[in-house]
Design a protein around this motif. Sequence first.
Motif, PDB file in Angstrom:
ATOM      1  N   ASP A  97      10.454  88.446 -37.671  1.00 17.52           N
ATOM      2  CA  ASP A  97       9.563  89.646 -37.480  1.00 17.52           C
ATOM      3  C   ASP A  97       9.856  89.504 -38.585  1.00 17.52           C
ATOM      4  OD1 ASP A  97       7.830  89.268 -35.406  1.00 17.52           O
ATOM      5  OD2 ASP A  97       8.074  91.340 -35.237  1.00 17.52           O
ATOM      6  N   LEU A  98      11.441  89.053 -38.708  1.00 15.14           N
ATOM      7  CA  LEU A  98      12.722  89.847 -40.985  1.00 15.14           C
ATOM      8  C   LEU A  98      12.074  88.207 -41.341  1.00 15.14           C
ATOM      9  CD1 LEU A  98      15.017  92.105 -39.562  1.00 15.14           C
ATOM     10  CD2 LEU A  98      13.481  92.584 -41.305  1.00 15.14           C
ATOM     11  N   CYS A  99      12.015  87.493 -40.931  1.00 20.38           N
ATOM     12  CA  CYS A  99      12.342  86.030 -41.249  1.00 20.38           C
ATOM     13  C   CYS A  99      11.265  85.735 -41.391  1.00 20.38           C
ATOM     14  CB  CYS A  99      12.787  84.417 -40.528  1.00 20.38           C
ATOM     15  SG  CYS A  99      14.679  83.875 -39.980  1.00 20.38           S
ATOM     16  N   ARG A 100       9.451  85.523 -40.914  1.00 17.90           N
ATOM     17  CA  ARG A 100       8.496  85.739 -41.424  1.00 17.90           C
ATOM     18  C   ARG A 100       8.243  87.005 -42.473  1.00 17.90           C
ATOM     19  NH1 ARG A 100       6.962  86.718 -35.999  1.00 17.90           N
ATOM     20  NH2 ARG A 100       7.041  85.036 -35.058  1.00 17.90           N
ATOM     21  N   LEU A 101       8.774  87.515 -42.431  1.00 14.52           N
ATOM     22  CA  LEU A 101       8.350  88.989 -44.034  1.00 14.52           C
ATOM     23  C   LEU A 101       8.995  88.090 -45.474  1.00 14.52           C
ATOM     24  CD1 LEU A 101       8.988  92.246 -42.649  1.00 14.52           C
ATOM     25  CD2 LEU A 101       6.678  91.198 -43.676  1.00 14.52           C
ATOM     26  N   LEU A 102      10.542  87.729 -44.548  1.00 13.10           N
ATOM     27  CA  LEU A 102      10.802  87.349 -45.884  1.00 13.10           C
ATOM     28  C   LEU A 102      10.605  85.757 -45.991  1.00 13.10           C
ATOM     29  CD1 LEU A 102      15.107  87.568 -44.972  1.00 13.10           C
ATOM     30  CD2 LEU A 102      14.116  88.308 -46.693  1.00 13.10           C
ATOM     31  N   GLU A 103      10.291  85.151 -45.915  1.00  9.55           N
ATOM     32  CA  GLU A 103       8.576  83.450 -46.114  1.00  9.55           C
ATOM     33  C   GLU A 103       7.707  84.099 -46.988  1.00  9.55           C
ATOM     34  OE1 GLU A 103       8.690  81.194 -42.071  1.00  9.55           O
ATOM     35  OE2 GLU A 103      10.387  80.983 -42.113  1.00  9.55           O
ATOM     36  N   ARG A 104       7.165  85.492 -46.415  1.00  8.01           N
ATOM     37  CA  ARG A 104       5.673  85.488 -46.901  1.00  8.01           C
ATOM     38  C   ARG A 104       6.273  86.165 -48.591  1.00  8.01           C
ATOM     39  NH1 ARG A 104       3.560  89.771 -43.711  1.00  8.01           N
ATOM     40  NH2 ARG A 104       3.946  89.185 -42.152  1.00  8.01           N
ATOM     41  N   ASP A 105       7.054  87.210 -48.445  1.00  5.01           N
ATOM     42  CA  ASP A 105       7.715  87.819 -50.091  1.00  5.01           C
ATOM     43  C   ASP A 105       9.382  86.915 -50.335  1.00  5.01           C
ATOM     44  OD1 ASP A 105       4.923  89.446 -49.575  1.00  5.01           O
ATOM     45  OD2 ASP A 105       6.117  90.468 -48.583  1.00  5.01           O
TER      46      ASP A 105
END
Length: 123
Positions: A107-115
């Motif tokens: 989930d943290l990786c997805r957040l970082l990729e999004r923003d």
Amino acid sequence: MTAVELPDKLYFKIGEVARLVGVKPYVLRYWESEFSVLRPGKTRSRHRLYRRKDVETLLEIRRLLYAERYTIAGAKRRLREGTRAVGTPRVRAEGATLAEVRQELLDLCRLLERDPPPPLKIE
């Protein structure tokens, strides 16, 4: 057993430690012979000087033996396990499984990729 407030000192005499821990001095001397983690320093006159870390260890030993009713052997084993796990994360202790930790990281990786972070300016 109530929490003990340790005075802000570097070294403690055996009588002070006995009062803080709530046992007689001969019990402290016995625990020294049983638990290898306890090695208080000694003065020239051979008086024991306990460091703060020693007192904290003694409080933990008292808790294991008196409150949790461990045997000496069980308390030794528990202390050994505790010192071995100092450098490792306490994921299991907080109830999280590896799958939950993995999901959180994803989930943290997805957040970082999004923003994505703003690009660094190199001058």
